[in-house]
Enzyme design. Sequence first.
Site, short mmCIF file in Angstrom:
data_model
loop_
_atom_site.label_atom_id
_atom_site.label_comp_id
_atom_site.label_asym_id
_atom_site.label_seq_id
_atom_site.Cartn_x
_atom_site.Cartn_y
_atom_site.Cartn_z
N PRO A 31 16.69 2.68 29.43
CA PRO A 31 17.06 4.06 29.08
C PRO A 31 16.31 4.53 27.83
CG PRO A 31 19.01 2.72 29.49
CD PRO A 31 17.84 1.78 29.42
N GLU A 32 15.66 5.66 27.95
CA GLU A 32 14.91 6.24 26.83
C GLU A 32 15.70 7.42 26.28
OE1 GLU A 32 12.01 5.39 25.51
OE2 GLU A 32 11.07 4.02 26.93
#
Length: 270
Positions: free
Chosen positions: A2-3
């Site tokens: 997840p960014e």
Amino acid sequence: MPELPEVETTVRGLAGYLEGQVIARATLNRPDLRRPFPDGLVQHLTGATVTGMGRRAKYGLIHTDREQTMVFHLGMSGRWRIEPEAIDKHDHLLIETGSGHILALNDARRFGSVDLVETSQLDTWPQFAAMGPEPLGDAFDPHHLKAAFANRKAPVKQLLLDQRIVAGLGNIYVCEALHRAGIKPAKHGGRIPLRALERLVPAIRAVLSESIAAGGSTIRDYAQPSGELGYFAAAWRVYGKDGEQCGCGGTIERFVQGGRSTFWCRRCQK
Ligand SMILES: [Zn+2]
């Protein structure tokens, strides 16, 4: 992994269920993720009202009326599941709201983390204290980058991944932003003129904003709180596209910088 856009999407998704709600019940199904859950987490959450939500870099923030903020990081594989039909063995923290919604923090690889921080002390919390400005915030502008890059011989790509210079940028978004701004990833930071930084800042903001608008990206095991996958990957111009044609007619290439893949086009990035 997840960014920033996925974390932002997650926070927005959770806010619809949590903001203004009382936490009726909190349950831990194991003692730790990357590190132990904080002492007293269940007692702190139970009966608290969620007063607001936020994000700092790739950390999600759940503020409560007890002057405490639960700070979560999704690590490599973390995600929140909304109203899970059945509890999964990787649902490590469960929150039930006063209106009966159940939210599960699911993290198969357990590289994520949960901390409790006094809300008034967030800026000086060790993980946040040395962080640079938010890339979507007002403090992030070409002059900030010019000062941060001054006399630096490190490649611009490495500098943009340095959380002390700008918070929360990951590999994909840096590759995409440098391409949009027409800047060579290996160029020494200190040699980039202000006019190029004046292209880079809006390029970074655009790549992130478009990704948030699209609901995150399709990196393997990430799902939005609703359980739906985003679709921004289809819009990437260079990431994962080595050997394909760039929009300028050049060919996208891949090389390794600091152990991470860089994708770029030598024809339009100078
Ligand atoms: Zn090109």
